[in-house]
Motif scaffolding. Structure first.
Motif, mmCIF file in Angstrom:
data_model
loop_
_atom_site.group_PDB
_atom_site.id
_atom_site.type_symbol
_atom_site.label_atom_id
_atom_site.label_comp_id
_atom_site.label_asym_id
_atom_site.label_seq_id
_atom_site.Cartn_x
_atom_site.Cartn_y
_atom_site.Cartn_z
ATOM 1 N N ASP A 1 8.241 10.245 8.439
ATOM 2 C CA ASP A 1 7.239 10.949 9.227
ATOM 3 C C ASP A 1 5.922 10.182 9.182
ATOM 4 O O ASP A 1 5.221 10.170 8.167
ATOM 5 C CB ASP A 1 7.053 12.365 8.672
ATOM 6 N N LEU A 2 5.569 9.537 10.288
ATOM 7 C CA LEU A 2 4.372 8.715 10.319
ATOM 8 C C LEU A 2 3.088 9.528 10.221
ATOM 9 O O LEU A 2 2.030 8.984 9.902
ATOM 10 C CB LEU A 2 4.350 7.861 11.587
ATOM 11 N N THR A 3 3.157 10.834 10.477
ATOM 12 C CA THR A 3 1.953 11.656 10.353
ATOM 13 C C THR A 3 1.535 11.815 8.887
ATOM 14 O O THR A 3 0.410 12.240 8.600
ATOM 15 C CB THR A 3 2.148 13.052 10.970
ATOM 16 N N GLU A 4 2.414 11.469 7.961
ATOM 17 C CA GLU A 4 2.086 11.542 6.541
ATOM 18 C C GLU A 4 1.346 10.301 6.049
ATOM 19 O O GLU A 4 0.870 10.259 4.915
ATOM 20 C CB GLU A 4 3.357 11.737 5.709
ATOM 21 N N GLN A 5 1.262 9.287 6.894
ATOM 22 C CA GLN A 5 0.659 8.024 6.500
ATOM 23 C C GLN A 5 -0.868 8.098 6.563
ATOM 24 O O GLN A 5 -1.435 8.600 7.531
ATOM 25 C CB GLN A 5 1.158 6.901 7.413
ATOM 26 N N LEU A 6 -1.530 7.575 5.534
ATOM 27 C CA LEU A 6 -2.977 7.636 5.415
ATOM 28 C C LEU A 6 -3.606 6.252 5.517
ATOM 29 O O LEU A 6 -2.963 5.239 5.225
ATOM 30 C CB LEU A 6 -3.371 8.245 4.055
ATOM 31 N N GLY A 7 -4.900 6.223 5.878
ATOM 32 C CA GLY A 7 -5.656 4.990 5.842
ATOM 33 C C GLY A 7 -5.898 4.562 4.402
ATOM 34 O O GLY A 7 -5.829 5.372 3.471
ATOM 35 N N THR A 8 -6.193 3.286 4.216
ATOM 36 C CA THR A 8 -6.340 2.731 2.876
ATOM 37 C C THR A 8 -7.339 3.497 2.025
ATOM 38 O O THR A 8 -7.065 3.850 0.872
ATOM 39 C CB THR A 8 -6.771 1.258 2.962
ATOM 40 N N PHE A 9 -8.522 3.763 2.570
ATOM 41 C CA PHE A 9 -9.571 4.367 1.757
ATOM 42 C C PHE A 9 -9.443 5.879 1.618
ATOM 43 O O PHE A 9 -10.250 6.520 0.945
ATOM 44 C CB PHE A 9 -10.942 3.947 2.277
ATOM 45 N N SER A 10 -8.433 6.462 2.233
ATOM 46 C CA SER A 10 -8.041 7.838 1.939
ATOM 47 C C SER A 10 -6.908 7.850 0.922
ATOM 48 O O SER A 10 -6.887 8.666 -0.009
ATOM 49 C CB SER A 10 -7.595 8.559 3.212
ATOM 50 N N LEU A 11 -5.964 6.925 1.079
ATOM 51 C CA LEU A 11 -4.808 6.856 0.187
ATOM 52 C C LEU A 11 -5.178 6.350 -1.198
ATOM 53 O O LEU A 11 -4.723 6.900 -2.217
ATOM 54 C CB LEU A 11 -3.747 5.946 0.811
ATOM 55 N N LEU A 12 -5.999 5.316 -1.261
ATOM 56 C CA LEU A 12 -6.295 4.634 -2.523
ATOM 57 C C LEU A 12 -6.794 5.565 -3.626
ATOM 58 O O LEU A 12 -6.212 5.584 -4.728
ATOM 59 C CB LEU A 12 -7.291 3.495 -2.267
ATOM 60 N N ALA B 1 -12.931 -1.904 -1.976
ATOM 61 C CA ALA B 1 -11.702 -1.427 -2.612
ATOM 62 C C ALA B 1 -11.818 -1.436 -4.127
ATOM 63 O O ALA B 1 -11.404 -0.490 -4.815
ATOM 64 C CB ALA B 1 -10.512 -2.277 -2.163
ATOM 65 N N MET B 2 -12.418 -2.493 -4.668
ATOM 66 C CA MET B 2 -12.579 -2.579 -6.117
ATOM 67 C C MET B 2 -13.555 -1.521 -6.623
ATOM 68 O O MET B 2 -13.360 -0.936 -7.691
ATOM 69 C CB MET B 2 -13.059 -3.976 -6.502
ATOM 70 N N ALA B 3 -14.605 -1.254 -5.833
ATOM 71 C CA ALA B 3 -15.581 -0.234 -6.227
ATOM 72 C C ALA B 3 -14.947 1.147 -6.278
ATOM 73 O O ALA B 3 -15.386 2.014 -7.042
ATOM 74 C CB ALA B 3 -16.760 -0.238 -5.255
ATOM 75 N N MET B 4 -13.893 1.363 -5.472
ATOM 76 C CA MET B 4 -13.211 2.658 -5.461
ATOM 77 C C MET B 4 -12.178 2.777 -6.573
ATOM 78 O O MET B 4 -11.547 3.824 -6.724
ATOM 79 C CB MET B 4 -12.539 2.876 -4.105
ATOM 80 N N GLY B 5 -11.995 1.706 -7.342
ATOM 81 C CA GLY B 5 -11.095 1.779 -8.478
ATOM 82 C C GLY B 5 -9.833 0.958 -8.385
ATOM 83 O O GLY B 5 -9.000 0.992 -9.304
ATOM 84 N N ALA B 6 -9.653 0.213 -7.291
ATOM 85 C CA ALA B 6 -8.468 -0.641 -7.191
ATOM 86 C C ALA B 6 -8.499 -1.693 -8.289
ATOM 87 O O ALA B 6 -9.564 -2.222 -8.637
ATOM 88 C CB ALA B 6 -8.418 -1.318 -5.818
ATOM 89 N N SER B 7 -7.354 -2.015 -8.840
ATOM 90 C CA SER B 7 -7.254 -3.066 -9.849
ATOM 91 C C SER B 7 -7.142 -4.444 -9.212
ATOM 92 O O SER B 7 -7.366 -5.460 -9.872
ATOM 93 C CB SER B 7 -6.042 -2.816 -10.751
ATOM 94 N N ALA B 8 -6.773 -4.473 -7.940
ATOM 95 C CA ALA B 8 -6.666 -5.720 -7.177
ATOM 96 C C ALA B 8 -6.517 -5.337 -5.715
ATOM 97 O O ALA B 8 -6.383 -4.157 -5.380
ATOM 98 C CB ALA B 8 -5.470 -6.553 -7.636
ATOM 99 N N VAL B 9 -6.529 -6.324 -4.854
ATOM 100 C CA VAL B 9 -6.274 -6.092 -3.433
ATOM 101 C C VAL B 9 -5.157 -7.022 -2.969
ATOM 102 O O VAL B 9 -4.934 -8.085 -3.547
ATOM 103 C CB VAL B 9 -7.535 -6.337 -2.574
ATOM 104 N N GLN B 10 -4.468 -6.598 -1.933
ATOM 105 C CA GLN B 10 -3.461 -7.442 -1.295
ATOM 106 C C GLN B 10 -3.924 -7.737 0.121
ATOM 107 O O GLN B 10 -4.248 -6.827 0.882
ATOM 108 C CB GLN B 10 -2.094 -6.760 -1.275
ATOM 109 N N VAL B 11 -3.971 -9.022 0.480
ATOM 110 C CA VAL B 11 -4.498 -9.472 1.762
ATOM 111 C C VAL B 11 -3.409 -10.212 2.529
ATOM 112 O O VAL B 11 -2.776 -11.123 1.991
ATOM 113 C CB VAL B 11 -5.704 -10.411 1.557
ATOM 114 N N GLY B 12 -3.203 -9.827 3.783
ATOM 115 C CA GLY B 12 -2.205 -10.499 4.607
ATOM 116 C C GLY B 12 -2.772 -11.111 5.858
ATOM 117 O O GLY B 12 -2.864 -12.328 5.998
ATOM 118 N N THR B 13 -3.187 -10.279 6.808
ATOM 119 C CA THR B 13 -3.609 -10.741 8.129
ATOM 120 C C THR B 13 -4.623 -11.873 8.068
ATOM 121 O O THR B 13 -4.538 -12.836 8.834
ATOM 122 C CB THR B 13 -4.186 -9.555 8.931
#
Length: 359
Positions: free
Chosen positions: A190-201, A227-239
């Protein structure tokens, strides 16, 4: 703390290069690892021979930690009726390009992690093994851990994050809806359950005890810092890496990334059978980005392969999966090492793990 994860993986910078099947090989992974990030090799589309060759190349060119990435989907059954119905929908395109729908080359297939792949990996014992669509069965997972490798996987909801933690993941990639390429969801479609990064994180960080890696929309020093300020231990970058010379991104894809077209992306199942984010092109616009007639993942790619090939020969990306996140502004045609360094320029020293100098 950020250093918790850099120490866990043995890397200098809390930057993980996202594995991007079809547009990169060992060269990008080597470049990122050598400069202090965690380079990643996408392995789900590699034959056993190609997997061993790529890992051999990596070990010959860097002693730094690397990440190898696999899928954990279930092998699909191919109902003849659904395949026939899908080909019927594509019939006008086959007529347009004078192609026989029954004589199309097989598209790039993706295989779930297997014992045969594990036998290859055992020769190299990569520092990190990552998964998309969950985790492999317990025996395969325990074998990976017996090498001393760390295991990470993608969560797109809090429920998935908790599932991964209970089953032995060492860290979790919280993949926001902005991310390019395939969604990592596995407990619900269900794609409606998917959140944006700064809501999910922050929700994932609050729910689990293990380190959390932010993914989706992370494209430059500003978004890394956020992302780090919000508590992420690291980030993953692709694009952001897609224009780097170490990527084998096609000329058509590179042109699209640098055009206004990159401002319009959508989730689509047309190219593989699972939702993945890419630049909207003719195929997505005309067929609808999500189409219920599409065969199950990864069988859909076969029917589109011939159309993609002939269109690309004519210089068009109308039938190509132009994977791209919602924010392509960080794409820069510079060496991957320079791009990786640029992500951490404004991070506090506590986010960077000093490395011992050799020699």
């Amino acid at each position: 703390m950020p250093c918790r994860l850099t120490r866990l993986f043995g890397i200098e910078f809390p930057i993980i290069q996202a594995p991007m099947a079809g547009v990169q090989g060992s060269a990008l992974a080597i470049a990122v690892s050598e400069v202090g990030g965690l380079g990643s090799l996408p392995c789900a589309m590699l034959s056993l021979e190609a997997l061993e060759a790529e890992l051999t190349a990596i070990r010959a060119q860097t002693a730094k930690p690397i990440n190898v990435n696999f899928f954990c989907h279930r092998e699909p059954v191919a109902p003849a009726a659904k395949q026939a119905a899908w080909l019927e929908q594509l019939a006008p395109y086959f007529v347009e390009f004078n192609l026989d729908p029954n004589a199309q080359p097989a598209g790039a297939q993706r295989t779930p992690y297997s014992k045969a792949q594990a036998e290859v990996l055992a020769k190299f014992k990569p520092e990190v093994v990552s998964f998309h669509f969950g985790l492999p069965d317990e025996a395969l997972l325990l074998e990976i851990k017996s090498w001393g490798s760390k295991v990470i996987s993608t969560a797109t909801t809090v429920e998935e994050a908790l599932w991964l933690e209970v089953r032995g993941a060492d860290a979790i990639i919280a993949q926001g809806l902005e991310a390019g390429g395939h969604r990592g969801h596995f407990l619900s479609e269900d794609l409606t359950e998917q959140l944006g990064t700064f809501s999910l994180l922050p929700q994932v960080i609050a729910a689990v005890e293990i380190p959390v890696i932010a993914a989706g929309g992370i494209v430059d020093a500003i978004t890394v810092r956020a992302a780090m300020a919000m508590g992420a231990s690291a980030v993953q970058v692709g694009t952001a890496y897609l224009l780097c010379p170490e990527c084998n991104t096609s000329a058509i894809h590179r042109e699209a990334l640098q055009s206004e077209a990159a401002q319009h992306t959508a989730l689509t199942n047309l190219f593989s059978g699972r939702p993945a984010r890419g630049i909207v092109n003719r195929f997505m616009a005309e067929m609808g980005p999500i189409n219920d007639a599409v065969p199950d993942f990864p069988l859909a790619s076969s029917a589109v392969a011939g159309l993609r090939a002939v269109a690309e020969q004519l210089g068009f990306g109308d039938f190509s999966p132009l994977w791209c996140g919602q924010n392509a502004s960080g794409c820069r045609a510079i060496p991957a090492a320079d791009l990786t360094r640029s992500f951490v320029l404004s991070l506090p020293s506590s986010c960077v793990e000093p490395q011992e100098k050799s020699g």
